[in-house]
Design a protein around this motif. Structure first.
Motif, PDB file in Angstrom:
ATOM      1  N   VAL A 152       0.820  -1.206   0.000  1.00 33.21           N
ATOM      2  CA  VAL A 152       0.000   0.000   0.000  1.00 33.21           C
ATOM      3  C   VAL A 152       0.858   1.261   0.000  1.00 33.21           C
ATOM      4  O   VAL A 152       0.518   2.265  -0.618  1.00 33.21           O
ATOM      5  CB  VAL A 152      -0.946  -0.007   1.221  1.00 33.21           C
ATOM      6  N   ARG A 153       1.975   1.216   0.701  1.00 35.99           N
ATOM      7  CA  ARG A 153       2.831   2.402   0.820  1.00 35.99           C
ATOM      8  C   ARG A 153       4.285   1.952   0.903  1.00 35.99           C
ATOM      9  O   ARG A 153       4.614   1.011   1.628  1.00 35.99           O
ATOM     10  CB  ARG A 153       2.445   3.190   2.078  1.00 35.99           C
ATOM     11  N   PHE A 154       5.149   2.655   0.166  1.00 32.20           N
ATOM     12  CA  PHE A 154       6.585   2.447   0.263  1.00 32.20           C
ATOM     13  C   PHE A 154       7.197   3.843   0.193  1.00 32.20           C
ATOM     14  O   PHE A 154       7.375   4.399  -0.888  1.00 32.20           O
ATOM     15  CB  PHE A 154       7.089   1.575  -0.887  1.00 32.20           C
ATOM     16  N   SER A 155       7.459   4.437   1.359  1.00 34.65           N
ATOM     17  CA  SER A 155       7.840   5.843   1.396  1.00 34.65           C
ATOM     18  C   SER A 155       9.169   6.058   2.113  1.00 34.65           C
ATOM     19  O   SER A 155       9.500   5.374   3.074  1.00 34.65           O
ATOM     20  CB  SER A 155       6.739   6.693   2.046  1.00 34.65           C
ATOM     21  N   ASP A 156       9.887   7.028   1.604  1.00 34.79           N
ATOM     22  CA  ASP A 156      11.205   7.449   2.073  1.00 34.79           C
ATOM     23  C   ASP A 156      10.988   8.817   2.720  1.00 34.79           C
ATOM     24  O   ASP A 156      10.709   9.799   2.028  1.00 34.79           O
ATOM     25  CB  ASP A 156      12.130   7.511   0.847  1.00 34.79           C
ATOM     26  N   GLU A 157      11.089   8.888   4.049  1.00 37.77           N
ATOM     27  CA  GLU A 157      10.633  10.071   4.776  1.00 37.77           C
ATOM     28  C   GLU A 157      11.749  10.702   5.606  1.00 37.77           C
ATOM     29  O   GLU A 157      12.616  10.000   6.142  1.00 37.77           O
ATOM     30  CB  GLU A 157       9.447   9.705   5.673  1.00 37.77           C
ATOM     31  N   THR A 158      11.707  12.024   5.708  1.00 38.95           N
ATOM     32  CA  THR A 158      12.659  12.796   6.499  1.00 38.95           C
ATOM     33  C   THR A 158      11.889  13.713   7.423  1.00 38.95           C
ATOM     34  O   THR A 158      10.925  14.364   7.006  1.00 38.95           O
ATOM     35  CB  THR A 158      13.593  13.623   5.590  1.00 38.95           C
ATOM     36  N   LEU A 159      12.303  13.760   8.697  1.00 41.05           N
ATOM     37  CA  LEU A 159      11.588  14.524   9.715  1.00 41.05           C
ATOM     38  C   LEU A 159      12.566  15.428  10.452  1.00 41.05           C
ATOM     39  O   LEU A 159      13.668  15.013  10.819  1.00 41.05           O
ATOM     40  CB  LEU A 159      10.907  13.552  10.682  1.00 41.05           C
ATOM     41  N   ALA A 160      12.155  16.669  10.668  1.00 34.11           N
ATOM     42  CA  ALA A 160      13.012  17.675  11.295  1.00 34.11           C
ATOM     43  C   ALA A 160      13.181  17.404  12.792  1.00 34.11           C
ATOM     44  O   ALA A 160      12.378  16.686  13.412  1.00 34.11           O
ATOM     45  CB  ALA A 160      12.420  19.067  11.081  1.00 34.11           C
ATOM     46  N   PRO A 161      14.209  17.976  13.413  1.00 36.71           N
ATOM     47  CA  PRO A 161      14.460  17.768  14.849  1.00 36.71           C
ATOM     48  C   PRO A 161      13.260  18.139  15.715  1.00 36.71           C
ATOM     49  O   PRO A 161      12.635  19.190  15.537  1.00 36.71           O
ATOM     50  CB  PRO A 161      15.646  18.703  15.129  1.00 36.71           C
ATOM     51  N   GLY A 162      12.923  17.234  16.637  1.00 41.61           N
ATOM     52  CA  GLY A 162      11.872  17.492  17.609  1.00 41.61           C
ATOM     53  C   GLY A 162      10.458  17.433  17.064  1.00 41.61           C
ATOM     54  O   GLY A 162       9.503  17.688  17.808  1.00 41.61           O
ATOM     55  N   LYS A 163      10.275  17.075  15.810  1.00 40.45           N
ATOM     56  CA  LYS A 163       8.953  17.099  15.194  1.00 40.45           C
ATOM     57  C   LYS A 163       8.332  15.709  15.135  1.00 40.45           C
ATOM     58  O   LYS A 163       9.022  14.692  15.194  1.00 40.45           O
ATOM     59  CB  LYS A 163       9.032  17.691  13.783  1.00 40.45           C
ATOM     60  N   SER A 164       6.992  15.699  15.020  1.00 41.56           N
ATOM     61  CA  SER A 164       6.233  14.449  14.925  1.00 41.56           C
ATOM     62  C   SER A 164       5.335  14.486  13.701  1.00 41.56           C
ATOM     63  O   SER A 164       4.937  15.561  13.229  1.00 41.56           O
ATOM     64  CB  SER A 164       5.365  14.233  16.175  1.00 41.56           C
ATOM     65  N   ARG A 165       4.996  13.308  13.235  1.00 39.86           N
ATOM     66  CA  ARG A 165       4.041  13.162  12.128  1.00 39.86           C
ATOM     67  C   ARG A 165       3.015  12.124  12.530  1.00 39.86           C
ATOM     68  O   ARG A 165       3.358  11.072  13.079  1.00 39.86           O
ATOM     69  CB  ARG A 165       4.779  12.706  10.866  1.00 39.86           C
ATOM     70  N   PHE A 166       1.725  12.414  12.254  1.00 38.67           N
ATOM     71  CA  PHE A 166       0.637  11.536  12.673  1.00 38.67           C
ATOM     72  C   PHE A 166      -0.008  10.880  11.452  1.00 38.67           C
ATOM     73  O   PHE A 166      -0.164  11.511  10.404  1.00 38.67           O
ATOM     74  CB  PHE A 166      -0.403  12.322  13.465  1.00 38.67           C
ATOM     75  N   SER A 189      15.564  13.768  18.332  1.00 36.27           N
ATOM     76  CA  SER A 189      16.787  14.563  18.331  1.00 36.27           C
ATOM     77  C   SER A 189      16.458  16.057  18.382  1.00 36.27           C
ATOM     78  O   SER A 189      15.469  16.509  17.790  1.00 36.27           O
ATOM     79  CB  SER A 189      17.615  14.264  17.082  1.00 36.27           C
ATOM     80  N   GLU A 190      17.309  16.813  19.049  1.00 35.96           N
ATOM     81  CA  GLU A 190      17.109  18.259  19.133  1.00 35.96           C
ATOM     82  C   GLU A 190      17.815  19.017  18.019  1.00 35.96           C
ATOM     83  O   GLU A 190      17.560  20.215  17.828  1.00 35.96           O
ATOM     84  CB  GLU A 190      17.602  18.770  20.491  1.00 35.96           C
ATOM     85  N   ASP A 191      18.696  18.340  17.272  1.00 30.52           N
ATOM     86  CA  ASP A 191      19.488  19.083  16.295  1.00 30.52           C
ATOM     87  C   ASP A 191      19.750  18.347  14.977  1.00 30.52           C
ATOM     88  O   ASP A 191      20.432  18.898  14.105  1.00 30.52           O
ATOM     89  CB  ASP A 191      20.835  19.495  16.903  1.00 30.52           C
ATOM     90  N   SER A 192      19.215  17.143  14.786  1.00 27.24           N
ATOM     91  CA  SER A 192      19.537  16.385  13.574  1.00 27.24           C
ATOM     92  C   SER A 192      18.273  15.858  12.903  1.00 27.24           C
ATOM     93  O   SER A 192      17.312  15.457  13.576  1.00 27.24           O
ATOM     94  CB  SER A 192      20.447  15.198  13.901  1.00 27.24           C
ATOM     95  N   LEU A 193      18.278  15.852  11.574  1.00 29.22           N
ATOM     96  CA  LEU A 193      17.216  15.226  10.812  1.00 29.22           C
ATOM     97  C   LEU A 193      17.259  13.710  10.979  1.00 29.22           C
ATOM     98  O   LEU A 193      18.314  13.136  11.265  1.00 29.22           O
ATOM     99  CB  LEU A 193      17.371  15.550   9.321  1.00 29.22           C
ATOM    100  N   VAL A 194      16.114  13.064  10.807  1.00 27.98           N
ATOM    101  CA  VAL A 194      16.074  11.606  10.706  1.00 27.98           C
ATOM    102  C   VAL A 194      15.507  11.227   9.340  1.00 27.98           C
ATOM    103  O   VAL A 194      14.715  11.970   8.751  1.00 27.98           O
ATOM    104  CB  VAL A 194      15.219  10.953  11.822  1.00 27.98           C
ATOM    105  N   ASN A 195      15.935  10.080   8.847  1.00 26.97           N
ATOM    106  CA  ASN A 195      15.475   9.559   7.567  1.00 26.97           C
ATOM    107  C   ASN A 195      15.134   8.092   7.758  1.00 26.97           C
ATOM    108  O   ASN A 195      15.919   7.338   8.334  1.00 26.97           O
ATOM    109  CB  ASN A 195      16.561   9.750   6.507  1.00 26.97           C
ATOM    110  N   TYR A 196      13.960   7.680   7.295  1.00 24.41           N
ATOM    111  CA  TYR A 196      13.498   6.316   7.527  1.00 24.41           C
ATOM    112  C   TYR A 196      12.590   5.875   6.388  1.00 24.41           C
ATOM    113  O   TYR A 196      12.047   6.690   5.627  1.00 24.41           O
ATOM    114  CB  TYR A 196      12.741   6.215   8.862  1.00 24.41           C
ATOM    115  N   LEU A 197      12.422   4.566   6.261  1.00 26.20           N
ATOM    116  CA  LEU A 197      11.471   3.980   5.326  1.00 26.20           C
ATOM    117  C   LEU A 197      10.231   3.544   6.092  1.00 26.20           C
ATOM    118  O   LEU A 197      10.323   2.998   7.194  1.00 26.20           O
ATOM    119  CB  LEU A 197      12.079   2.776   4.608  1.00 26.20           C
ATOM    120  N   GLN A 198       9.087   3.789   5.489  1.00 27.61           N
ATOM    121  CA  GLN A 198       7.806   3.351   6.050  1.00 27.61           C
ATOM    122  C   GLN A 198       7.102   2.521   4.978  1.00 27.61           C
ATOM    123  O   GLN A 198       6.835   3.001   3.875  1.00 27.61           O
ATOM    124  CB  GLN A 198       6.956   4.560   6.444  1.00 27.61           C
TER     125      GLN A 198
END
Length: 223
Positions: free
Chosen positions: A42-56, A109-118
């Motif tokens: 259904v989903r194959f996504s490459d995602e990046t999230l800024a420091p201290g942020k959340s996604r719902f 993290s307070e200062d670094s991006l994260v990158n992950y697969l979902q």
């Protein structure tokens, strides 16, 4: 590499993926499920999230979720079950989620991006964390295995060849280049490109760069 029969296949180039981007979040989706190519992934996504942020996220159907961090640690949270777990590189976490449930992914993290697969798949997969930091280089390591899907991970030196005999010859194979470049079934793929194949008896690949990293998803067909 040896000459082989060309299987039914579709290349998804990294710069042609569907894209959503804001100041806090970027999502690049490989549309494997579109055009009737494979309705199980259904989903194959490459995602990046800024420091201290959340996604719902809210589930529109029953699916299983695979989280695979590439850079940095993420935190999965379920407000309904009050469950949370940290997942780091060289780990993956699976969940079974029913329609209507929701969850969050946070960058602690307070200062670094994260990158992950979902990855969302219409296959029952129990909640489980897998640590694969003991993988061997220059081969394809099976890092997740159940009755319907398998995940393989490889870090290869330049000009190294590898072969995979699928467990589900009539199923779907999705290769995703995390880093570097590969020749896969006589097709050139570079960083973040994907190749989906169907009805493959044997997959052959060759790393064309140093520290070439690949993820391969095997999906059993559901009839």
């Amino acid at each position: 590499m040896t000459t082989m029969v060309q299987n039914q296949a579709k290349i998804f180039l990294a710069d042609k993926r569907s894209r959503y981007e804001s100041n806090e979040y970027r999502c690049l989706c490989t549309p494997i499920h579109q055009n009737g190519m494979d309705n199980q992934i259904v989903r194959f996504s490459d995602e990046t999230l800024a420091p201290g942020k959340s996604r719902f996220f809210t589930m529109d159907e029953n699916v299983s979720l695979i989280l695979l961090p590439l850079v940095g640690t993420i935190v999965y949270g379920s407000l309904e079950s009050q469950y949370s777990v940290k997942v780091s590189p060289e780990e993956l976490q699976t969940f079974s989620l029913s329609k209507g449930t929701y969850f969050s992914i946070k960058n602690p993290s307070e200062d670094s991006l994260v990158n992950y697969l979902q990855i969302w798949i219409k296959t029952e997969v129990a909640r489980k964390k897998v640590v694969f930091d003991d993988y061997k280089e220059n081969i394809l390591n099976t890092i997740f295995d159940n009755s319907s899907i398998k995940l393989h991970f490889g870090v290869l030196n330049g000009r190294t060849e590898a072969t995979l005999v699928p467990s589900y010859p009539d199923g779907t194979l999705v290769t995703f280049v995390i880093n570097g470049a590969f020749e896969i079934q006589n097709r050139l793929l570079e960083s973040r490109d994907s190749l989906a194949l169907w009805n493959v008896d044997q997959l052959e690949l060759e790393a064309l760069s140093e520290n070439a990293i690949i993820l391969i998803l095997e999906q059993k067909n559901s009839y």
